[in-house]
Write an enzyme that holds these catalytic residues in place. Structure first.
Site, mmCIF file in Angstrom:
data_model
loop_
_atom_site.group_PDB
_atom_site.id
_atom_site.type_symbol
_atom_site.label_atom_id
_atom_site.label_comp_id
_atom_site.label_asym_id
_atom_site.label_seq_id
_atom_site.Cartn_x
_atom_site.Cartn_y
_atom_site.Cartn_z
ATOM 1 N N GLU A 90 52.268 89.007 27.350
ATOM 2 C CA GLU A 90 51.418 88.244 28.360
ATOM 3 C C GLU A 90 50.461 87.743 27.880
ATOM 4 O OE1 GLU A 90 49.972 90.799 31.535
ATOM 5 O OE2 GLU A 90 52.139 91.836 31.947
ATOM 6 N N GLU A 107 52.065 97.976 29.322
ATOM 7 C CA GLU A 107 50.551 98.581 29.228
ATOM 8 C C GLU A 107 50.204 100.114 29.699
ATOM 9 O OE1 GLU A 107 47.996 96.010 31.569
ATOM 10 O OE2 GLU A 107 48.243 94.362 30.202
#
Ligand code: NOJ
Length: 477
Positions: free
Chosen positions: A384, A196
């Site tokens: 995720e 991320e």
């Protein structure tokens, strides 16, 4: 009341629509139910990250990290919580492996703590840290679970001067990632560089709600972003230089995915364009090896300073692209020069227990489709996907039907992407168990196992039972 015959209904709906009625009123022809199964080799997994689960922050030579410093600064994390103990998985990893085994997953995504290997960021490796991860990886493999390893999930050695403001950190990261690739790729076949980009750059250095909690002006924040993608790129090169042949290297990114408000060609095209432009500093730069003109024009004098060789490293070809998929950003086509308008979320936008976690399952399908169409990666994963929920523990049970609803709808959209032939090969549910949710501390639970943080007892929630059935049947249930 008017009685319709089957033929009348057929005339009204057209025969294809009639056939699509599944389990409809008695007397109607039933078509075969939609096939909700996944390909045989589809990988089901769970995901976690080191600082969120390990604890043991002072053990076996681990050096302090940005998150140790931040979470111990009063007022930075909800309830002044910290990761000192977390879910104690440094000691309980074998128990966690059994949770995974009981679910039936084939894969587990975990991250390594850089400061367990290089306590001050670089220099001499700490063998005790390497030994720990060898034990964890061996234990997974002995139980038939394939590890997918993330090299950086936000915790870096606090001793690194300037953190991600300093491009030397990108080089130090590549050295660490290369070193660990040499240690583990006899057993680990899939490596994710960083997790991320937008969070460990913007949230940490621009918005200031994550460690180290800075609010830099645009030019400096853009340089942090550049150091982030550079760290990714240099580490791809270093991993390839040290890994066993055949090791697959990719990234786990939370690319902002723009979802078309309607599935019509103009809105579909506008949303895809928005996704490319609004990720120009992250995934677009990585996949195209350059900063696109729209971004450079928009940032003007604040655009990142790029050195020779940077973009080549940043654009290193990847074996796979993995997406962390949560909230959608809705887009409609419009006649502005950019050709799209982002529709802001409003109070009535449905959301889970975290205020930012807007529910919009279609983001799953569009994320896979847009990335696939824009940049044609051979393999994609969902690294995720999951949800926070209130999770009341009642008589020893957590019936998190809301999380099951969320997961089933998102997995349905990933199913659509697979069914249409996009190269999605696996799904990692966030998270195996409740853990340290960064600035929200322990107040937000994302696990499919409930953790009693006083006793460290793990209790499977209803969502764990649901996921187990999905995996057992290899289809949505
Ligand atoms: C993404 C992050 O990678 C993970 O660390 C975090 O806990 C989940 N989102 C939920 O917010």
């Amino acid at each position: 009341m008017t009685e319709f015959s089957r033929r009348d209904i057929g005339k009204i709906l057209g025969s294809a629509s009639t056939a699509a009625i599944v389990g409809g009123p008695a007397g109607l022809a039933k078509a075969a139910p939609t096939d909700l199964s996944f390909p045989k080799d589809f990988r089901w997994g769970c995901a976690t990250a080191a600082y969120q689960i390990e604890g043991a922050v002072n053990e076996d030579g681990r050096g302090p990290t940005n998150w140790d410093v931040f979470s111990h600064t009063p007022g930075k994390v909800f309830g002044n919580d910290n990761g000192d103990v977390a879910t104690d998985s440094y000691h309980r990893y074998a128990e966690d492996t059994q949770l995974l085994k009981n679910l039936g997953v084939s894969s587990y995504r975990l991250s390594l703590a850089w400061s367990r290997i290089f306590p001050t960021g670089r220099g001499k490796p700490n063998q005790k840290g390497v030994d720990h991860y060898n034990r964890v990886l061996d234990n997974l493999l002995e139980n038939g679970i394939e590890p997918y390893v993330t090299m950086f999930h936000w915790d870096y050695p606090a001793a690194l001067p300037g953190g991600w403001q300093n491009r030397d950190t990108s080089k130090a990261f590549a050295e660490y990632a290369g070193y660990m690739a040499g240690q583990i790729t006899d057993r680990v076949k899939n490596i994710m560089t960083v997790n991320e980009l937008r969070c460990f750059t913007d949230l940490s250095y621009k918005v200031g709600i994550h460690a180290p909690g800075m609010k830099l002006p645009d030019a400096e924040a853009n340089q942090v972003r550049h150091n982030g993608v550079l760290a990714h790129g240099l580490s791809v090169q270093a991993i390839r230089a040290h890994a066993k042949p055949g090791t697959k290297v990719g990234i786990a990114d939370n690319t902002v995915i723009h979802v078309p408000v309607m599935e019509t060609p103009e809105h579909v095209a506008a949303a895809q364009k928005a996704t490319r432009v609004n990720n120009a500093m992250f995934l677009t730069a990585i996949m195209e090896g350059r900063y696109i003109d729209e971004y450079l024009t928009q940032e003007g004098a604040n655009a990142p300073k790029v050195q020779a060789g940077d973009m080549e490293a940043i654009g290193s070809p990847l074996d796979f692209v993995a997406l962390n998929i949560y909230a959608p950003e809705w887009v409609r086509a419009d006649d502005s020069p950019r050709g799209f308008a982002v529709i802001p979320h409003i109070p009535s936008s449905p959301r889970m227990a975290s205020p930012w976690l807007i529910v919009g399952p279609e983001v799953g399908y569009w994320g896979v489709r847009q990335v696939s169409e824009l940049w044609k990666p051979n393999v994609m994963y969902i690294s995720e996907n999951g949800a926070s929920a209130d999770d009341p523990l009642t008589n020893g049970r957590v019936d998190d039907a809301d999380r099951v609803m969320y997961l089933r709808n998102y997995v349905g959209q990933f199913h659509r992407a697979v069914a249409e032939g996009y190269p999605l090969k696996g799904y990692f549910l966030w998270s195996l168990l409740d853990n340290f949710e960064w600035a929200d501390g322990y107040s937000k639970r994302f696990g499919i196992h409930y953790v009693d943080f006083k006793t460290q007892q793990r209790i499977p929630k209803l969502s764990a039972a649901w996921y187990k059935e999905v995996i057992r049947n290899n289809r949505i249930v």
